[in-house]
Design a protein around this motif. Structure first.
Motif: not given
Length: 149
Positions: A10-21, A103-107
Protein backbone atom coordinates in the motif's frame (compact mmCIF):
# COMPACT_ATOMS: atom_id res chain seq x y z
CA UNK A 1 -7.53 -25.00 11.50
CA UNK A 2 -5.05 -23.69 8.99
CA UNK A 3 -4.46 -19.98 8.78
CA UNK A 4 -5.43 -17.93 5.74
CA UNK A 5 -2.77 -15.32 4.95
CA UNK A 6 -2.69 -12.57 2.33
CA UNK A 7 -0.22 -9.75 1.69
CA UNK A 8 -0.56 -6.48 -0.22
CA UNK A 9 1.60 -3.38 -0.70
CA UNK A 10 0.00 0.00 0.00
CA UNK A 11 1.36 3.41 -0.96
CA UNK A 12 0.86 4.91 2.50
CA UNK A 13 3.13 5.20 5.53
CA UNK A 14 2.95 2.34 8.10
CA UNK A 15 1.57 4.61 10.85
CA UNK A 16 -1.28 5.74 8.55
CA UNK A 17 -2.14 2.17 7.55
CA UNK A 18 -1.98 0.97 11.18
CA UNK A 19 -4.13 3.81 12.49
CA UNK A 20 -6.84 3.21 9.90
CA UNK A 21 -6.85 -0.58 10.20
CA UNK A 22 -7.00 -0.73 13.98
CA UNK A 23 -9.79 1.82 14.37
CA UNK A 24 -12.99 -0.26 14.75
CA UNK A 25 -15.13 2.50 13.19
CA UNK A 26 -13.40 1.83 9.84
CA UNK A 27 -13.87 -1.96 9.75
CA UNK A 28 -17.23 -1.86 7.92
CA UNK A 29 -15.72 0.53 5.34
CA UNK A 30 -13.23 -1.98 3.99
CA UNK A 31 -14.34 -5.46 5.15
CA UNK A 32 -16.98 -6.88 2.83
CA UNK A 33 -18.68 -9.08 5.45
CA UNK A 34 -18.79 -6.45 8.22
CA UNK A 35 -22.28 -4.96 8.38
CA UNK A 36 -21.75 -2.83 11.51
CA UNK A 37 -19.27 -2.32 14.34
CA UNK A 38 -19.68 -0.95 17.84
CA UNK A 39 -17.06 -0.33 20.47
CA UNK A 40 -17.62 -2.06 23.80
CA UNK A 41 -14.69 -0.53 25.74
CA UNK A 42 -14.04 3.03 26.85
CA UNK A 43 -10.92 4.96 25.87
CA UNK A 44 -8.37 4.41 23.13
CA UNK A 45 -7.93 0.97 21.58
CA UNK A 46 -5.32 -1.20 23.28
CA UNK A 47 -4.76 -4.63 24.78
CA UNK A 48 -7.96 -5.73 26.51
CA UNK A 49 -10.25 -3.47 24.45
CA UNK A 50 -13.35 -5.09 22.97
CA UNK A 51 -15.60 -4.30 20.04
CA UNK A 52 -18.45 -6.13 18.34
CA UNK A 53 -18.61 -6.76 14.61
CA UNK A 54 -21.92 -7.77 13.08
CA UNK A 55 -20.94 -10.05 10.19
CA UNK A 56 -22.96 -11.10 7.19
CA UNK A 57 -22.62 -14.84 6.61
CA UNK A 58 -24.86 -15.56 3.67
CA UNK A 59 -28.27 -14.17 4.65
CA UNK A 60 -27.47 -14.22 8.36
CA UNK A 61 -26.09 -11.35 10.44
CA UNK A 62 -24.01 -12.74 13.28
CA UNK A 63 -22.55 -10.58 16.09
CA UNK A 64 -18.95 -11.41 17.02
CA UNK A 65 -17.10 -9.84 19.94
CA UNK A 66 -13.40 -9.23 19.34
CA UNK A 67 -10.76 -8.58 22.00
CA UNK A 68 -7.44 -6.87 21.34
CA UNK A 69 -4.72 -9.26 22.55
CA UNK A 70 -1.71 -7.53 20.99
CA UNK A 71 -1.25 -3.89 19.98
CA UNK A 72 2.17 -2.69 18.77
CA UNK A 73 1.80 0.54 16.75
CA UNK A 74 2.62 0.88 13.91
CA UNK A 75 3.78 -2.69 13.25
CA UNK A 76 1.37 -5.37 14.50
CA UNK A 77 -1.91 -6.21 16.20
CA UNK A 78 -3.94 -9.25 17.14
CA UNK A 79 -7.73 -9.38 17.52
CA UNK A 80 -9.28 -12.56 18.94
CA UNK A 81 -12.94 -13.58 18.79
CA UNK A 82 -14.34 -14.39 22.23
CA UNK A 83 -17.87 -15.62 21.47
CA UNK A 84 -20.13 -17.06 18.82
CA UNK A 85 -20.09 -20.20 16.71
CA UNK A 86 -17.15 -18.94 14.62
CA UNK A 87 -14.39 -17.10 16.48
CA UNK A 88 -11.93 -15.43 14.20
CA UNK A 89 -8.34 -14.84 15.17
CA UNK A 90 -6.92 -11.95 13.13
CA UNK A 91 -3.28 -10.94 13.13
CA UNK A 92 -1.93 -8.03 11.14
CA UNK A 93 1.62 -6.92 10.46
CA UNK A 94 2.90 -3.90 8.59
CA UNK A 95 6.42 -3.70 7.19
CA UNK A 96 7.82 -0.37 6.01
CA UNK A 97 8.91 -0.15 2.35
CA UNK A 98 10.86 2.57 0.52
CA UNK A 99 12.24 4.22 3.68
CA UNK A 100 8.81 4.14 5.32
CA UNK A 101 6.92 5.84 2.49
CA UNK A 102 4.97 2.67 1.62
CA UNK A 103 3.77 -0.36 3.57
CA UNK A 104 3.48 -4.12 3.15
CA UNK A 105 0.38 -5.37 4.95
CA UNK A 106 -0.05 -9.02 5.88
CA UNK A 107 -3.37 -10.20 7.28
CA UNK A 108 -3.57 -13.67 8.80
CA UNK A 109 -6.89 -15.21 9.86
CA UNK A 110 -7.69 -18.43 11.66
CA UNK A 111 -11.24 -19.59 12.35
CA UNK A 112 -12.11 -21.37 15.59
CA UNK A 113 -15.42 -23.28 15.34
CA UNK A 114 -17.76 -23.85 18.30
CA UNK A 115 -21.10 -25.71 18.28
CA UNK A 116 -22.78 -25.30 14.87
CA UNK A 117 -19.59 -23.55 13.75
CA UNK A 118 -17.94 -26.97 13.49
CA UNK A 119 -20.17 -27.58 10.47
CA UNK A 120 -20.24 -24.00 9.15
CA UNK A 121 -16.49 -23.29 9.15
CA UNK A 122 -15.28 -25.94 6.69
CA UNK A 123 -18.36 -25.88 4.47
CA UNK A 124 -19.30 -22.19 4.35
CA UNK A 125 -17.20 -19.75 6.36
CA UNK A 126 -13.64 -20.71 5.44
CA UNK A 127 -14.29 -20.71 1.66
CA UNK A 128 -15.98 -17.29 2.01
CA UNK A 129 -13.10 -15.86 4.06
CA UNK A 130 -10.50 -17.25 1.66
CA UNK A 131 -12.22 -15.34 -1.20
CA UNK A 132 -13.00 -12.21 0.83
CA UNK A 133 -9.57 -11.36 2.28
CA UNK A 134 -7.90 -10.54 -1.07
CA UNK A 135 -10.93 -8.41 -2.05
CA UNK A 136 -10.84 -6.67 1.36
CA UNK A 137 -7.14 -5.90 1.00
CA UNK A 138 -7.65 -4.55 -2.54
CA UNK A 139 -10.52 -2.36 -1.32
CA UNK A 140 -8.42 -1.15 1.62
CA UNK A 141 -5.54 -0.30 -0.73
CA UNK A 142 -7.90 1.69 -2.94
CA UNK A 143 -9.41 3.57 0.03
CA UNK A 144 -6.04 4.48 1.52
CA UNK A 145 -4.25 5.36 -1.70
CA UNK A 146 -7.09 7.48 -3.10
CA UNK A 147 -7.30 9.22 0.28
CA UNK A 148 -3.59 10.03 0.01
CA UNK A 149 -3.89 11.88 -3.29
Amino acid sequence: MSRIEETIDISRRPDEVFTYLTDPKHIAEWEESAAAVRTLSEGPLGVGSRFQVQRRIGRLKVPMTMEVTEFNPPRSWHFHGVNGPVRSDLQGTIEPLDDGERSRLTLSVDLEPHGIGKVLVPLVVKPLVRKEIPRDEAHLKELLEVGAS
